[in-house]
Design an enzyme around this catalytic site. Structure first.
Site, short mmCIF file in Angstrom:
data_model
loop_
_atom_site.label_atom_id
_atom_site.label_comp_id
_atom_site.label_asym_id
_atom_site.label_seq_id
_atom_site.Cartn_x
_atom_site.Cartn_y
_atom_site.Cartn_z
N GLU A 171 0.82 -1.22 0.00
CA GLU A 171 0.00 0.00 0.00
C GLU A 171 0.85 1.26 0.00
OE1 GLU A 171 -0.70 -2.68 1.77
OE2 GLU A 171 -2.77 -3.21 1.28
N HIS A 227 -11.82 -4.93 8.53
CA HIS A 227 -12.34 -4.55 7.21
C HIS A 227 -13.59 -3.68 7.31
CE1 HIS A 227 -9.88 -7.99 5.95
NE2 HIS A 227 -10.03 -7.63 4.70
#
Lengths: 317, 325
Positions: free
Chosen positions: B59, B128
Site C-alpha cells: 500500500e 475490514h
C-alpha cells in the site's frame, strides 16, 4: 582535468556552505534541525554530474549537498535556511525540505524511506509517457530497514521503473551503527535479491561514484530497469546540531577523515593543480557563500497573513 | 437508466479514462480480478494493463507511486481495498500527498485521487469494517468525499481528478449494490457543497455515506410519528460545507449528527462543535449524536448491528431532541 575541477568545485561548495551554516546555527540565524553532509560530498557531486536537467531527484532530510549539486541556486538554499520568502521553499520547509521545481528537485523528505515510493511514481510517469528519464532517489542505509524500501524495490524491479536508487551508507542510522541495525551486512546483495542490478561503491572517491552513476544511468536509460548503488561513505560531523556523539569513537572518525573525498581528489590532480589554483577556487566559493548569506539576511520573511497559503492550490477545481 | 452504485463508479472511471490520457487506475486486484468489490470489472479489457495496473500488496509503495506520478504530470486514481488497509499508506497520504504543496512553498501540487471502501454492515469484522474517513478529514491539504447516491458515485470522480490537490473518495461497502434510476446524461457533480436530501422543519439529521439511507428511513418513521425531519448529506467531509447544515439548524433549531465513525474525537464531534460555535442560541435542545459503539466492529451479525447507527436509534435520538427525553 575540467571534469575533475568541476567535481572539486561542487564538493567545495557543499563543504564550505555547510561549514558556514554551522556557524550561522551557532549564532542562531539558522534554527530547527540541521543535518550536515560533511564527508559525504563525493556522493552528491558524483551522482548529480551524470544526470540531465530533465531527470528528477528525490532527497532526504540531509539534503543541502543534493540540492546544491543539482543546481538549486545557493542563494535560494541559504535563504531557506534563514526561513525567508526568497528561500527555495518560501521558508516553509527549512533545512530538511529543500524543493525546486525548475531543477526537478522533488524535495528533501524527512520521513526515512518516505521518498522511495514517490521516486517510483515519478519514474512510472516517465515510463507511461515514453520519456528516457532517470529518477535519482537518495536515502540512507537506515531506510533499508524500513518497509517502504522493500515494497519499492520490489515494485520498481517488477515494473522495470527507471530509478537510480542511491543508498548513502554513512554507517549510522542517526546513532545506531549498521551492525546493530542490519542482520545481513551486504545491502547490494539485499537489493539484488529483488531483481535489480546493485553494487557497492567507494563513496569517498568521487571519480568512482561518477563512474558508477554513469554505468547505472546508461543502463537505466537503455531500458535495463532500476539500479541500486550502495555508496559507502561517512559523515564527519554529528548527526545534527544536537548530537553529542556518544555512539562512536574519535579514532573511527579520524580514520574516515583520512579518506576525505576533497583531499583525495586534490591529491590526485596535483601537481598540475597548484595551491594557487586551489586558493582561487576557495575564494570563488567563498564569494558565492558570502553573497548567499548577505542576500538571505536582507530578504523579507513571508508575511504572517500568508500563513495558510499553499495548503491547497490557489485555483478552484 | 437502471444502474447500481458499483456500475456508476465504474462508468465514472471509464469516462475519466476516455476524457484524459493522463488518467490511470492502480491498486490491488483492480485488473485481472476486476476489483475487490468488482468496481473495475471489465476495465482491463477496455484499457489494457498499462492503464489498469495491478499492484503488489504494497500500500505504501503504490499510494506513494500515485503521488509521484501525480507530481510528474499524470492523473492517477489509486484504489485501496479498504480504509483499514489505507493505514499502511498513511505515511504517504499525510506526510507527502497532503503536505508537499505547502512544504514546497506552492511548487508541487499533488493531483491524486484515492478511492477506498469504508464502513461496516457485511460481517467483515474489525479489520475490514471501520469508518476512518473522519481521521482523514482532520488533515489540511486533503479533500475528502463520501458519495452516498448514484449521482454522486457517477459524478464525483471527474471533478476530483480536476482538483489540483489530493482527493480521497470513501465508498461505503453497503452501497455497492444500491440500485436505482440514473439519468442517461448523468455526469460530473459539484463537490463543494452538502445537499439537503429531505426537507423538513422540526429537526436536522446531519449525515453522509452509508448512514444516509438509514437517516432517510428514520425520517420516514419520524414522519409517521408527526415529526418532520430534514436530512442533510454532507457529501464533502473536508472542507466541510458548514453553511448548509448551520442554515438548516437555524431553521429547525434541533440537530442530530449521524456518523458511523466512533464518537470520541470524531467528525460528529467537529460538526457538533461547529453548531455550538455558530448556532448555539438558535438551538432549542442540545445536539445529539448517533455514532458507532466504541468497539472494534464485531463479526456476529447481531453484535455488528448493535454497534452501528440504525434507523431506530436515529429516530429515537431525533424524537428525544424534538419532544424532550
Amino acid at each position: 582535468m575540467k571534469e575533475h575541477l568541476d567535481l572539486l568545485r561542487e564538493m567545495l561548495r557543499i563543504r564550505r556552505f555547510e561549514e558556514r551554516c554551522a556557524e550561522l546555527y551557532s549564532s542562531a540565524q539558522i534554527r530547527g534541525f540541521l543535518h550536515l553532509y560533511v564527508g559525504e560530498e563525493a556522493v552528491a557531486a558524483g551522482v548529480m554530474s551524470e544526470l540531465d536537467p530533465q531527470d528528477a531527484v528525490v532527497s532526504t532530510y540531509r539534503d543541502h549537498g543534493h540540492a546544491l549539486a543539482r543546481g538549486v541556486p545557493m542563494d535560494a538554499v541559504m535563504a531557506e535556511m534563514f526561513g525567508k520568502e526568497t528561500g527555495c521553499s518560501r521558508g516553509r520547509g527549512g533545512s530538511m525540505h529543500l524543493f525546486d521545481a525548475t531543477h526537478r528537485f522533488f524535495g528533501g523528505n524527512a520521513i526515512v524511506g518516505g521518498g522511495l515510493p514517490v521516486a517510483a511514481g515519478l519514474a512510472l510517469a516517465h515510463v507511461m509517457r515514453g520519456e528516457p528519464r532517470v529518477v535519482a532517489c537518495f536515502f540512507g542505509e537506515g531506510a533499508a530497514a524500513e518497509g517502504e524500501f522493500h515494497e519499492v524495490l520490489n515494485l520498481a524491479a517488477l515494473w522495470r521503473l527507471p530509478v537510480l536508487f542511491c543508498c548513502e551508507n554513512n554507517q549510522y542510522a542517526m546513532g545506531t551503527a549498521f551492525a546493530k541495525e542490519h542482520a545481513a551486512g551486504d545491502l547490494a546483495l539485499r537489493a539484488s535479491s529483488y531483481g535489480l542490478a546493485a553494487w557497492s561503491v567507494d563513496g569517498m572517491d568521487v571519480l568512482a561514484v561518477k563512474e558508477s552513476a554513469r554505468r547505472a544511468t546508461e543502463s537505466i536509460r537503455a531500458g535495463g530497469g532500476p539500479c541500486l548503488l550502495e555508496l559507502r561513505t561517512y559523515r564527519f560531523r554529528a548527526h545534527s546540531m544536537y548530537d553529542p556523539e556518544r555512539y562512536r569513537d574519535k579514532a573511527e572518525v579520524a580514520q574516515w577523515r583520512d579518506l576525505d573525498p576533497i583531499d583525495r581528489l586534490v591529491e590526485l590532480i596535483r601537481p598540475e593543480f597548484t595551491d594557487d589554483e586551489l586558493g582561487a577556487l576557495e575564494s570563488e566559493v567563498s564569494v558565492e557563500i558570502d553573497h548567499a548569506v548577505a542576500t538571505a539576511e536582507t530578504a523579507d520573511f513571508e508575511p504572517v497573513t500568508d500563513l495558510t497559503r499553499f495548503v491547497t492550490s490557489e485555483v478552484s477545481p | 437508466m437502471k444502474t447500481t452504485y458499483r456500475e456508476a463508479l465504474r462508468e465514472a472511471i471509464r469516462d475519466a479514462m476516455n476524457r484524459d490520457d493522463r488518467v490511470f487506475l492502480m491498486g490491488e486486484d483492480v485488473g485481472s480480478y476486476g476489483g475487490c468489490y468488482a468496481v473495475s470489472l471489465g476495465l482491463l479489457e477496455d484499457f489494457g494493463p498499462e492503464r489498469i495496473r495491478d499492484t503488489p500488496l504494497s500500500e505504501s509503495a503504490f499510494v506513494g507511486a500515485g503521488i509521484g506520478a501525480a507530481l510528474n504530470g499524470m492523473r492517477p486514481i489509486v484504489e485501496i481495498m479498504t480504509v483499514n488497509f489505507s493505514l499502511l499508506a498513511l505515511d504517504q497520504i499525510l506526510n507527502n500527498a497532503a503536505t508537499l504543496l505547502h512544504m514546497s512553498g506552492g511548487q508541487f501540487p499533488v493531483p491524486l485521487v484515492i478511492r477506498m471502501t469504508t464502513g461496516a454492515g457485511r460481517q467483515l469484522a474489525a479489520q475490514h469494517s471501520h469508518s476512518l474517513e473522519g481521521w482523514y478529514a482532520h488533515i489540511p491539504g486533503l479533500r475528502v468525499l463520501a458519495p452516498a447516491t448514484l449521482e454522486d458515485a457517477r459524478g464525483m470522480l471527474w471533478p476530483a481528478l480536476c482538483d489540483p490537490d489530493p482527493v480521497l473518495i470513501f465508498e461505503h461497502n453497503a452501497l455497492y449494490n444500491l440500485s436505482g434510476e440514473l439519468a442517461d446524461d448523468a455526469g460530473p457533480v459539484d463537490i463543494t457543497r452538502a445537499a439537503v436530501r429531505r426537507p423538513g422543519k422540526d429537526v436536522t439529521l446531519i449525515t453522509y455515506g452509508g448512514s444516509l439511507a438509514k437517516a432517510l428511513a428514520a425520517a420516514d418513521d419520524l414522519a409517521a410519528d408527526g415529526i418532520d425531519a430534514e436530512v442533510i448529506d454532507l457529501r464533502t467531509l473536508r472542507p466541510l460545507d458548514a453553511d448548509t447544515f448551520l442554515e438548516s439548524v437555524r431553521r429547525t433549531h434541533r440537530a442530530v449528527v449521524v456518523d458511523e465513525g466512533w464518537r470520541s474525537g470524531s467528525l460528529s464531534a467537529e460538526i457538533a462543535a461547529r453548531i455550538a460555535e455558530e448556532a448555539l442560541y438558535d438551538l432549542d435542545a442540545p445536539v445529539r449524536r448517533v455514532c458507532s459503539a466504541e468497539v472494534p466492529i464485531p463479526y456476529a451479525q447481531h453484535l455488528e448491528e448493535a454497534a452501528l447507527p440504525q434507523p431506530a436509534s436515529i429516530a429515537a435520538a431525533a424524537s428525544e431532541v424534538v419532544r424532550g427525553g
